[in-house]
Design a protein around this motif. Sequence first.
Motif, PDB file in Angstrom:
ATOM      1  N   ASN A  55       0.824  -1.213   0.000  1.00 37.09           N
ATOM      2  CA  ASN A  55       0.000   0.000   0.000  1.00 37.09           C
ATOM      3  C   ASN A  55       0.855   1.258   0.000  1.00 37.09           C
ATOM      4  O   ASN A  55       0.489   2.262  -0.613  1.00 37.09           O
ATOM      5  N   THR A  56       2.006   1.216   0.678  1.00 32.07           N
ATOM      6  CA  THR A  56       2.916   2.365   0.679  1.00 32.07           C
ATOM      7  C   THR A  56       3.421   2.642  -0.737  1.00 32.07           C
ATOM      8  O   THR A  56       3.453   3.799  -1.177  1.00 32.07           O
ATOM      9  N   ILE A  57       3.799   1.602  -1.453  1.00 33.73           N
ATOM     10  CA  ILE A  57       4.247   1.786  -2.842  1.00 33.73           C
ATOM     11  C   ILE A  57       3.100   2.340  -3.692  1.00 33.73           C
ATOM     12  O   ILE A  57       3.288   3.269  -4.472  1.00 33.73           O
ATOM     13  N   ASN A  58       1.912   1.790  -3.524  1.00 36.95           N
ATOM     14  CA  ASN A  58       0.764   2.284  -4.289  1.00 36.95           C
ATOM     15  C   ASN A  58       0.458   3.742  -3.965  1.00 36.95           C
ATOM     16  O   ASN A  58       0.090   4.516  -4.845  1.00 36.95           O
ATOM     17  N   GLU A  59       0.638   4.131  -2.707  1.00 36.76           N
ATOM     18  CA  GLU A  59       0.422   5.528  -2.322  1.00 36.76           C
ATOM     19  C   GLU A  59       1.450   6.434  -2.991  1.00 36.76           C
ATOM     20  O   GLU A  59       1.111   7.501  -3.504  1.00 36.76           O
ATOM     21  N   ILE A  60       2.710   6.012  -2.991  1.00 35.84           N
ATOM     22  CA  ILE A  60       3.762   6.784  -3.673  1.00 35.84           C
ATOM     23  C   ILE A  60       3.421   6.920  -5.156  1.00 35.84           C
ATOM     24  O   ILE A  60       3.503   8.012  -5.726  1.00 35.84           O
ATOM     25  N   LEU A  61       3.013   5.825  -5.780  1.00 36.82           N
ATOM     26  CA  LEU A  61       2.667   5.844  -7.204  1.00 36.82           C
ATOM     27  C   LEU A  61       1.488   6.770  -7.492  1.00 36.82           C
ATOM     28  O   LEU A  61       1.461   7.458  -8.512  1.00 36.82           O
ATOM     29  N   SER A  62       0.518   6.802  -6.600  1.00 32.86           N
ATOM     30  CA  SER A  62      -0.667   7.636  -6.822  1.00 32.86           C
ATOM     31  C   SER A  62      -0.337   9.125  -6.819  1.00 32.86           C
ATOM     32  O   SER A  62      -1.088   9.938  -7.372  1.00 32.86           O
ATOM     33  N   LYS A  63       0.805   9.500  -6.225  1.00 36.82           N
ATOM     34  CA  LYS A  63       1.206  10.908  -6.155  1.00 36.82           C
ATOM     35  C   LYS A  63       2.064  11.342  -7.344  1.00 36.82           C
ATOM     36  O   LYS A  63       2.353  12.521  -7.499  1.00 36.82           O
ATOM     37  N   ILE A  64       2.482  10.398  -8.169  1.00 36.57           N
ATOM     38  CA  ILE A  64       3.326  10.710  -9.334  1.00 36.57           C
ATOM     39  C   ILE A  64       2.431  11.056 -10.523  1.00 36.57           C
ATOM     40  O   ILE A  64       1.479  10.333 -10.816  1.00 36.57           O
ATOM     41  N   LYS A  65       2.744  12.143 -11.194  1.00 37.73           N
ATOM     42  CA  LYS A  65       2.020  12.516 -12.412  1.00 37.73           C
ATOM     43  C   LYS A  65       2.593  11.679 -13.554  1.00 37.73           C
ATOM     44  O   LYS A  65       3.558  12.072 -14.213  1.00 37.73           O
ATOM     45  N   LEU A  66       2.004  10.519 -13.767  1.00 42.87           N
ATOM     46  CA  LEU A  66       2.549   9.546 -14.717  1.00 42.87           C
ATOM     47  C   LEU A  66       2.662  10.094 -16.128  1.00 42.87           C
ATOM     48  O   LEU A  66       3.613   9.782 -16.842  1.00 42.87           O
ATOM     49  N   SER A  67       1.725  10.907 -16.544  1.00 46.28           N
ATOM     50  CA  SER A  67       1.751  11.441 -17.914  1.00 46.28           C
ATOM     51  C   SER A  67       2.948  12.363 -18.149  1.00 46.28           C
ATOM     52  O   SER A  67       3.285  12.659 -19.286  1.00 46.28           O
ATOM     53  N   LYS A  93      -0.322   1.641 -15.299  1.00 50.06           N
ATOM     54  CA  LYS A  93      -1.469   1.867 -14.418  1.00 50.06           C
ATOM     55  C   LYS A  93      -2.685   1.371 -15.170  1.00 50.06           C
ATOM     56  O   LYS A  93      -3.014   1.899 -16.229  1.00 50.06           O
ATOM     57  N   ASN A  94      -3.310   0.341 -14.630  1.00 43.19           N
ATOM     58  CA  ASN A  94      -4.399  -0.349 -15.310  1.00 43.19           C
ATOM     59  C   ASN A  94      -3.889  -0.813 -16.672  1.00 43.19           C
ATOM     60  O   ASN A  94      -3.008  -1.637 -16.717  1.00 43.19           O
ATOM     61  N   ASP A  95      -4.342  -0.254 -17.785  1.00 46.28           N
ATOM     62  CA  ASP A  95      -3.887  -0.719 -19.101  1.00 46.28           C
ATOM     63  C   ASP A  95      -3.002   0.286 -19.846  1.00 46.28           C
ATOM     64  O   ASP A  95      -2.732   0.109 -21.025  1.00 46.28           O
ATOM     65  N   THR A  96      -2.556   1.338 -19.175  1.00 43.74           N
ATOM     66  CA  THR A  96      -1.756   2.369 -19.820  1.00 43.74           C
ATOM     67  C   THR A  96      -0.327   2.342 -19.286  1.00 43.74           C
ATOM     68  O   THR A  96      -0.117   2.277 -18.078  1.00 43.74           O
ATOM     69  N   SER A  97       0.655   2.381 -20.199  1.00 36.77           N
ATOM     70  CA  SER A  97       2.069   2.374 -19.810  1.00 36.77           C
ATOM     71  C   SER A  97       2.670   3.766 -19.925  1.00 36.77           C
ATOM     72  O   SER A  97       2.384   4.500 -20.878  1.00 36.77           O
ATOM     73  N   TYR A  98       3.520   4.092 -18.967  1.00 37.32           N
ATOM     74  CA  TYR A  98       4.239   5.368 -18.944  1.00 37.32           C
ATOM     75  C   TYR A  98       5.717   5.050 -18.764  1.00 37.32           C
ATOM     76  O   TYR A  98       6.081   4.299 -17.858  1.00 37.32           O
ATOM     77  N   VAL A  99       6.568   5.620 -19.617  1.00 40.18           N
ATOM     78  CA  VAL A  99       8.004   5.358 -19.558  1.00 40.18           C
ATOM     79  C   VAL A  99       8.721   6.654 -19.205  1.00 40.18           C
ATOM     80  O   VAL A  99       8.496   7.691 -19.836  1.00 40.18           O
ATOM     81  N   SER A 100       9.575   6.577 -18.199  1.00 42.33           N
ATOM     82  CA  SER A 100      10.317   7.769 -17.778  1.00 42.33           C
ATOM     83  C   SER A 100      11.441   8.084 -18.754  1.00 42.33           C
ATOM     84  O   SER A 100      11.873   7.224 -19.525  1.00 42.33           O
ATOM     85  N   SER A 101      11.925   9.296 -18.670  1.00 41.20           N
ATOM     86  CA  SER A 101      13.131   9.656 -19.402  1.00 41.20           C
ATOM     87  C   SER A 101      14.302   8.924 -18.744  1.00 41.20           C
ATOM     88  O   SER A 101      14.240   8.576 -17.562  1.00 41.20           O
TER      89      SER A 101
END
Length: 124
Positions: A55-67, A93-101
């Motif tokens: 849940n801690t990891i999911n909370e961290i992820l929820s705060k990141i602007k993935l787009s 996230k669900n069915d959408t992928s986001y790749v960092s620089s």
Amino acid sequence: MSCSVQKDIDTAIYDVYYEAKTRGSFINIHFKERTVTFKSTTEDKSIVLSKIDANTINEILSKIKLSEISNLKAPSDKRFYDGALIANFTIKKNDTSYVSSPFDHGNPPKELQALFNKLQSFIK
């Protein structure tokens, strides 16, 4: 924590890949549900997380602007002269992928630092 954020955490399904590589060396970390898998040139292990840690990891992820992670600026450039492994995150996230620089292994953009640190804490 607000109810709307908690609801997003509860319903979002995250699949996180961290990859760092250079000539002859690699590190892969994969987080999904309650499991962190670590593979490197010399090691291979899987860790089952507690519900609180997941849940801690999911909370961290929820705060990141993935787009926006594909546009983040790396704080250092050692990867350009083999001073560090070239790293990046792929976050589904669900069915959408986001790749960092790309960034130097161990020195992600500040927006991804908490996620990197938390994942690293499980494999040490």
